[in-house]
Motif scaffolding. Structure first.
Motif, PDB file in Angstrom:
ATOM      1  N   ALA A   1     -13.418   8.294  -1.392  1.00 30.48           N
ATOM      2  CA  ALA A   1     -12.045   8.698  -1.746  1.00 30.48           C
ATOM      3  C   ALA A   1     -12.375   9.253  -3.457  1.00 30.48           C
ATOM      4  O   ALA A   1     -11.946   8.592  -4.369  1.00 30.48           O
ATOM      5  CB  ALA A   1     -11.037   7.609  -2.029  1.00 30.48           C
ATOM      6  N   PRO A   2     -12.935  10.463  -3.495  1.00 24.81           N
ATOM      7  CA  PRO A   2     -13.377  11.014  -4.622  1.00 24.81           C
ATOM      8  C   PRO A   2     -12.016  11.735  -5.328  1.00 24.81           C
ATOM      9  O   PRO A   2     -12.132  13.041  -5.868  1.00 24.81           O
ATOM     10  CB  PRO A   2     -14.288  12.381  -4.036  1.00 24.81           C
TER      11      PRO A   2
ATOM     12  N   ASN B   1      -3.137  10.224  -2.864  1.00 23.21           N
ATOM     13  CA  ASN B   1      -3.177   8.771  -2.192  1.00 23.21           C
ATOM     14  C   ASN B   1      -2.273   8.966  -0.826  1.00 23.21           C
ATOM     15  O   ASN B   1      -2.753   7.815  -0.074  1.00 23.21           O
ATOM     16  CB  ASN B   1      -2.494   8.015  -3.338  1.00 23.21           C
ATOM     17  N   GLU B   2      -1.571   9.773  -0.659  1.00 25.79           N
ATOM     18  CA  GLU B   2      -0.838   9.810   0.508  1.00 25.79           C
ATOM     19  C   GLU B   2      -2.008  10.007   1.628  1.00 25.79           C
ATOM     20  O   GLU B   2      -1.892   9.444   2.642  1.00 25.79           O
ATOM     21  CB  GLU B   2       0.208  10.752   0.724  1.00 25.79           C
ATOM     22  N   MET B   3      -2.900  10.861   1.397  1.00 25.73           N
ATOM     23  CA  MET B   3      -3.846  11.275   2.320  1.00 25.73           C
ATOM     24  C   MET B   3      -4.788  10.239   2.441  1.00 25.73           C
ATOM     25  O   MET B   3      -5.308   9.706   3.461  1.00 25.73           O
ATOM     26  CB  MET B   3      -4.672  12.559   1.699  1.00 25.73           C
ATOM     27  N   ILE B   4      -5.328   9.502   1.189  1.00 28.82           N
ATOM     28  CA  ILE B   4      -6.443   8.155   1.441  1.00 28.82           C
ATOM     29  C   ILE B   4      -5.574   7.408   2.147  1.00 28.82           C
ATOM     30  O   ILE B   4      -6.087   6.558   3.011  1.00 28.82           O
ATOM     31  CB  ILE B   4      -6.348   7.709   0.027  1.00 28.82           C
ATOM     32  N   ALA B   5      -4.233   7.008   1.990  1.00 26.29           N
ATOM     33  CA  ALA B   5      -3.468   5.986   2.818  1.00 26.29           C
ATOM     34  C   ALA B   5      -3.478   6.140   4.286  1.00 26.29           C
ATOM     35  O   ALA B   5      -3.823   5.371   5.067  1.00 26.29           O
ATOM     36  CB  ALA B   5      -1.906   5.841   2.586  1.00 26.29           C
TER      37      ALA B   5
ATOM     38  N   GLY C   1      -3.421   4.198  -2.571  1.00 24.25           N
ATOM     39  CA  GLY C   1      -3.661   4.774  -1.212  1.00 24.25           C
ATOM     40  C   GLY C   1      -4.423   3.509  -0.210  1.00 24.25           C
ATOM     41  O   GLY C   1      -3.727   3.265   0.981  1.00 24.25           O
ATOM     42  N   THR C   2      -5.270   2.961  -0.794  1.00 27.45           N
ATOM     43  CA  THR C   2      -5.824   2.054  -0.013  1.00 27.45           C
ATOM     44  C   THR C   2      -5.067   0.883   0.285  1.00 27.45           C
ATOM     45  O   THR C   2      -4.862   0.568   1.767  1.00 27.45           O
ATOM     46  CB  THR C   2      -7.123   1.355  -0.872  1.00 27.45           C
ATOM     47  N   LEU C   3      -4.397   0.325  -0.535  1.00 27.35           N
ATOM     48  CA  LEU C   3      -3.332  -0.848  -0.250  1.00 27.35           C
ATOM     49  C   LEU C   3      -2.223  -0.262   0.826  1.00 27.35           C
ATOM     50  O   LEU C   3      -1.848  -1.227   1.656  1.00 27.35           O
ATOM     51  CB  LEU C   3      -2.901  -1.488  -1.352  1.00 27.35           C
ATOM     52  N   ALA C   4      -1.886   0.848   0.341  1.00 27.24           N
ATOM     53  CA  ALA C   4      -0.482   1.340   1.321  1.00 27.24           C
ATOM     54  C   ALA C   4      -1.225   1.506   2.713  1.00 27.24           C
ATOM     55  O   ALA C   4      -0.387   1.146   3.717  1.00 27.24           O
ATOM     56  CB  ALA C   4      -0.097   2.772   0.931  1.00 27.24           C
ATOM     57  N   GLY C   5      -2.481   2.113   2.874  1.00 24.83           N
ATOM     58  CA  GLY C   5      -3.050   2.173   4.299  1.00 24.83           C
ATOM     59  C   GLY C   5      -3.119   0.642   4.954  1.00 24.83           C
ATOM     60  O   GLY C   5      -2.883   0.567   6.085  1.00 24.83           O
ATOM     61  N   LEU C   6      -3.691   0.009   4.094  1.00 24.59           N
ATOM     62  CA  LEU C   6      -3.727  -1.544   4.437  1.00 24.59           C
ATOM     63  C   LEU C   6      -2.499  -2.348   5.065  1.00 24.59           C
ATOM     64  O   LEU C   6      -2.669  -3.222   5.978  1.00 24.59           O
ATOM     65  CB  LEU C   6      -4.862  -2.252   3.538  1.00 24.59           C
TER      66      LEU C   6
ATOM     67  N   LEU D   1       5.040   7.304  -6.139  1.00 28.73           N
ATOM     68  CA  LEU D   1       4.002   6.426  -5.905  1.00 28.73           C
ATOM     69  C   LEU D   1       4.123   5.222  -4.971  1.00 28.73           C
ATOM     70  O   LEU D   1       3.460   4.937  -4.132  1.00 28.73           O
ATOM     71  CB  LEU D   1       3.259   6.226  -7.035  1.00 28.73           C
ATOM     72  N   THR D   2       5.146   4.673  -5.269  1.00 28.14           N
ATOM     73  CA  THR D   2       5.502   3.350  -4.795  1.00 28.14           C
ATOM     74  C   THR D   2       5.848   3.562  -3.266  1.00 28.14           C
ATOM     75  O   THR D   2       5.875   2.455  -2.543  1.00 28.14           O
ATOM     76  CB  THR D   2       6.779   2.479  -5.575  1.00 28.14           C
ATOM     77  N   SER D   3       6.287   4.631  -3.071  1.00 30.69           N
ATOM     78  CA  SER D   3       6.984   5.041  -1.588  1.00 30.69           C
ATOM     79  C   SER D   3       5.954   5.467  -0.523  1.00 30.69           C
ATOM     80  O   SER D   3       6.307   5.715   0.631  1.00 30.69           O
ATOM     81  CB  SER D   3       8.074   5.977  -1.810  1.00 30.69           C
ATOM     82  N   ILE D   4       4.711   5.467  -1.054  1.00 27.49           N
ATOM     83  CA  ILE D   4       3.751   5.959   0.230  1.00 27.49           C
ATOM     84  C   ILE D   4       3.766   5.145   1.181  1.00 27.49           C
ATOM     85  O   ILE D   4       3.495   3.851   0.679  1.00 27.49           O
ATOM     86  CB  ILE D   4       2.345   6.185  -1.034  1.00 27.49           C
ATOM     87  N   HIS D   5       3.603   5.527   2.394  1.00 25.70           N
ATOM     88  CA  HIS D   5       3.686   4.479   3.501  1.00 25.70           C
ATOM     89  C   HIS D   5       4.721   3.327   3.449  1.00 25.70           C
ATOM     90  O   HIS D   5       4.497   2.266   3.783  1.00 25.70           O
ATOM     91  CB  HIS D   5       2.205   3.906   3.839  1.00 25.70           C
ATOM     92  N   GLY D   6       5.965   3.898   2.890  1.00 22.86           N
ATOM     93  CA  GLY D   6       6.896   2.749   3.018  1.00 22.86           C
ATOM     94  C   GLY D   6       7.548   2.599   1.712  1.00 22.86           C
ATOM     95  O   GLY D   6       6.748   2.511   0.604  1.00 22.86           O
TER      96      GLY D   6
END
Ligand SMILES: NC(=[NH2+])NCCC[C@H](N)C(=O)O
Ligand SMILES: [Mn+2]
Ligand SMILES: [Mn+2]
Length: 300
Positions: free
Chosen positions: A10-11, A76-80, A105-110, A155-160
């Motif tokens: 995640a560069p 971070n949306e993409m990373i999620a 992004g990581t924690l949103a995706g997880l 930022l807080t709304s990424i994936h919900g």
């Protein structure tokens, strides 16, 4: 769920001012990551890098005190999305940063996979700022706060909309540079912090056992977010915000092997390796040593 590691770069670099942390994933791969995983007999799949776009706008927006918000948010949306897909394959996520904002992004995706994810944030910093409290406007100093639901809505709304993790499941280890606004968050939210003072007073073995016991029975997974500036800069000089007086190489190594022995880890990320600030590729080499220890490498 299998035991295969799913490795994803995640560069991202624009959540802080230094160029070069976008070379973090490559420098960790070049430092011998795959040889070490092969020696461990571990199955893994390298998913390559998330195609984030590292565009910089001009400095910090005076209205929000946030630097490059739009780019950090879309990356971070993409990373999620990528982390979500990788986890959906059943792989054990290992994310290579990138600056520490990628934890958003990581924690949103997880988060879709857990209702009570424990987080161990190994870092010199707390990364609990918001625009209102940040001394720098750098979003890499806000990612833990964002994951707890604090900060800019983009930022807080990424994936919900909901918070991705809970303060009572959040542990910071190695802290020695905490801003005033962050101290208030720690106090108000009851986040468990093991400072350098605690490590010196009780030893890293006690700290890790106490941290693991604190999470035991409360969580349905544990994510390690390893900021290499958590380790003393004598060992990890290639990073943008080094802070003297950190845990030694051996202490960090022991912390990682204790996490392995506990068998609780469900995902990890290693962030803030910047080869442009490094001596040779030392910092990535230390990062690989830590990863190997985390996945079971032993001396004999
Ligand atoms: N992930 C990091 N290296 N964060 C450094 C943060 C430094 C400082 N607390 C700030 O908010 O600007
Ligand atoms: Mn840090
Ligand atoms: Mn950090």
């Amino acid at each position: 769920m299998n035991n295969r590691l799913g490795i994803l770069g995640a560069p991202l670099t624009v959540a802080q001012p230094n160029e070069g942390v976008d070379f973090g994933p490559g420098s960790i791969r070049y430092a011998g990551l795959f040889d070490r995983l092969n020696d461990l007999g571990l199955a893994y799949k390298d998913y390559g890098d998330v195609p984030v776009i590292n565009k910089r706008t001009n400095g910090v927006d005076p209205k929000t005190n946030l630097r490059n918000l739009d780019h950090v948010a879309s990356a971070n949306e993409m990373i999620a999305d990528y982390v979500y897909d990788l986890k959906k394959q059943g792989d054990v996520p290992l994310i290579l940063g990138g600056d520490h904002s990628i934890a958003i992004g990581t924690l949103a995706g997880l988060s879709q996979f857990y209702s009570n994810l424990g987080v161990i944030w190994f870092d010199a910093h707390a990364d609990l700022n918001r625009g209102e409290t940040s001394p720098s406007g750098n979003i890499h100093g806000m990612s833990l706060g964002v994951s707890l639901g604090m900060g800019h809505e983009r930022l807080t709304s990424i994936h919900g909309q909901e918070a991705k993790i809970k303060p009572e499941h959040t542990i910071i280890i190695g802290a020695r540079s905490v801003d005033e606004g962050e101290r208030q968050v720690i106090r108000e939210q009851g986040i468990r912090v093991y400072t350098m003072h605690d490590i010196e007073t009780h030893g890293i073995t006690w700290v890790m056992n106490d941290a693991l016991e604190y999470l035991n029975g409360k969580v349905d997974g544990v994510h390690l977010s390893l900021d290499v500036d958590g380790i003393d800069p004598n060992h990890t000089p290639g990073t943008g915000t080094p802070v003297v007086g950190g845990p030694s190489y051996r202490e960090a190594h022991l912390a990682m092997s204790m996490l392995y022995n506990a068998g609780v880890l469900t995902s990890a990320e290693v962030v803030e390796v910047n080869p442009l600030l490094d001596e040779g590729n030392r910092t990535a080499e230390v990062a690989v040593d830590m990863i190997a220890s985390l996945y079971g490498e032993k001396h004999v």
